[in-house]
Motif scaffolding. Structure first.
Motif, short mmCIF file in Angstrom:
data_model
loop_
_atom_site.label_atom_id
_atom_site.label_comp_id
_atom_site.label_asym_id
_atom_site.label_seq_id
_atom_site.Cartn_x
_atom_site.Cartn_y
_atom_site.Cartn_z
N GLY A 1 -6.21 0.76 12.72
CA GLY A 1 -5.69 2.10 12.96
C GLY A 1 -6.09 3.11 11.90
O GLY A 1 -6.94 2.85 11.05
N LEU A 2 -5.41 4.25 11.95
CA LEU A 2 -5.69 5.35 11.04
C LEU A 2 -4.62 5.52 9.96
O LEU A 2 -4.74 6.40 9.12
N GLU A 3 -3.58 4.71 10.02
CA GLU A 3 -2.51 4.76 9.02
C GLU A 3 -2.31 3.35 8.47
O GLU A 3 -2.84 2.39 9.02
N PRO A 4 -1.56 3.21 7.37
CA PRO A 4 -1.33 1.86 6.85
C PRO A 4 -0.67 0.94 7.88
O PRO A 4 0.15 1.39 8.68
N LEU A 5 -1.08 -0.32 7.86
CA LEU A 5 -0.45 -1.36 8.68
C LEU A 5 0.56 -2.05 7.78
O LEU A 5 0.19 -2.66 6.77
N VAL A 6 1.84 -1.93 8.12
CA VAL A 6 2.90 -2.47 7.28
C VAL A 6 3.65 -3.53 8.08
O VAL A 6 4.11 -3.27 9.19
N SER A 7 3.76 -4.72 7.50
CA SER A 7 4.49 -5.80 8.16
C SER A 7 5.41 -6.48 7.16
O SER A 7 5.20 -6.44 5.95
N LEU A 8 6.43 -7.12 7.70
CA LEU A 8 7.39 -7.88 6.91
C LEU A 8 7.32 -9.33 7.36
O LEU A 8 7.34 -9.62 8.56
N ARG A 9 7.24 -10.24 6.38
CA ARG A 9 7.18 -11.68 6.68
C ARG A 9 8.47 -12.32 6.18
O ARG A 9 8.83 -12.15 5.02
N TYR A 10 9.14 -13.06 7.06
CA TYR A 10 10.42 -13.70 6.73
C TYR A 10 10.25 -15.21 6.72
O TYR A 10 9.80 -15.79 7.71
N PHE A 11 10.62 -15.83 5.60
CA PHE A 11 10.44 -17.26 5.39
C PHE A 11 11.78 -17.98 5.35
O PHE A 11 12.78 -17.41 4.94
N GLY A 12 11.76 -19.24 5.72
CA GLY A 12 12.96 -20.07 5.68
C GLY A 12 13.18 -20.68 4.31
O GLY A 12 12.50 -20.34 3.33
#
Length: 108
Positions: A79-90
């Motif tokens: 895309g044209l903007e930052p790709l922001v993701s959250l990763r949740y771990f056990g």
């Protein structure tokens, strides 16, 4: 983070700038949710929805298996903007994660 000395869960934020492709290795399985941007995780599309209609499937959540996480997962921002993701771990995945509330101690 750690609660009473035991690491029960942890989370990591990943921000990828437009046009960037990166491979990330983690210690265990995780659930991922994209909160901004458009891109790919492996061959799968990632897109943060602006609006979700009832019953509509979205491309903003992915589960990554332990095997894939340890081998490395490739993310690409298309895309044209930052790709922001959250990763949740056990439990017991990120044993070096800070204890809950540690950030308060560092401010003083």
């Amino acid at each position: 983070g750690k609660f009473d000395g035991e690491e029960l869960f942890s989370a990591k934020e990943l921000t990828i700038n437009p046009g960037v492709k990166v491979t990330i290795k983690d210690r265990g399985a995780y659930g991922l949710i994209t909160v901004q941007g458009t891109g790919k995780i492996g061959k799968h599309a990632l897109q943060t929805p602006a609006m979700i209609r009832f019953g509509e499937l979205t491309d903003d959540e992915v589960f990554v298996s332990h095997e894939a996480a340890v081998q490395g997962v490739t993310f690409e921002n298309t895309g044209l903007e930052p790709l922001v993701s959250l990763r949740y771990f056990g439990p017991h995945t990120n044993i070096d994660a800070p204890a809950i509330g540690d950030y308060k101690k560092k401010k003083r």
